[in-house]
Design a protein around this motif. Structure first.
Motif: not given
Length: 270
Positions: A15, A207-208, A211
């Motif tokens: 990120i 992060k979602t 991923a």
């Protein structure tokens, strides 16, 4: 990518985080910050290690208080001083499209983490991100009309697509502030969180997105934006071609195999 005068850069895993770093001026955008942001954003499309981007402001008072009105800037003329049309257009063309279009067309998902004021140019910068998360003290305003100008850095295009035509016209033509609760209610913000939690919540959201398979994320984002200006049939036909590209990637096979084997996938962007 750390030699910038007006912004800070850090990475948390995959990120990336850009912090507008002029807190003494409420992170107002001057010429140097404009060029720093352009260089940073254009460089990110060459960095395959970043899978999502967060933009926020230093301090707890402002995300970005717009263009720097304390110092006349003939190149950008954000402060409304009278300059010739040719001078204005030259400065505009050299900066605004590169900054705003560059941000919106980044290959990775982008999130504005709005801490405090986001006004004028700062408002449009937040709108150019794919998603927004706000602190409880966030106050956003398309204040351009109160300065005798229009939201020319993209707000005219983005507001109606984010909150709908009627609300967009009210916000643009009044120049009023949208408080955090209203922003969440009308879909401007994905969520509103306590100020101390803003950064961690933005990272969790990023992060979602990060991923997921990078190529599919990039092309899905591209299709959403292009689809805004297409009829349904044209969009469906274009999506078929894009899907054929994604279908042939290693990451697509990995996603299917991981699902069958009941394990977490490991995507490589191939």
């Amino acid at each position: 990518m750390n030699d910038f005068e007006t912004i800070l850069w850090e990475k948390v895993g995959d990120i990336g985080i850009i912090t507008l770093n002029r807190p003494e001026n409420l992170n107002a955008i001057n010429t140097q910050m404009t060029h720093d942001l352009i260089r940073m954003i254009e460089g990110l499309n060459q960095d395959n290690t970043v899978r999502a981007l967060i933009i926020t402001g230093a301090g707890d008072k402002a995300f970005c208080a717009g263009g720097d009105v304390k110092k006349a800037d003939a190149a950008l003329d954000w402060n409304g001083d009278s300059v010739g049309a040719d001078t204005f257009m030259q400065g505009y063309r050299e900066t605004v499209p590169r900054l705003m279009c560059g941000l919106q067309s980044l290959n990775v998902p982008t999130i504005a983490a709005i801490n405090g004021f986001a006004v004028g140019l700062g408002c449009d910068l937040a709108l150019a991100c794919d998603q927004r998360i706000a602190s409880e003290t966030a106050r956003i305003s398309s204040i351009w009309i109160k300065r005798g100008v229009i939201p020319a850095a993209g707000g005219f295009w983005m507001w109606p697509r984010i909150v709908g035509l009627g609300r967009a016209l009210d916000i643009i033509l009044s120049g009023r502030y949208v408080e955090a609760e209203e922003g969440e209610r009308i879909g401007l913000y994905a969520r509103v969180v306590p100020g101390p939690s803003l950064k961690s919540e933005a990272i969790a959201m990023a992060k979602t997105y990060a991923a997921n398979p990078p190529i599919a994320v990039k092309l899905a984002k591209m299709m959403v934006y292009r689809g805004l200006n297409m009829d349904f049939r044209t969009g469906i036909e274009m999506a078929g071609g894009v899907q054929s590209v994604v279908h042939a990637t290693e990451d697509r096979n990995e996603a299917v195999n991981a699902w069958r084997e009941k394990r977490e996938p490991h995507f490589k962007g191939r």
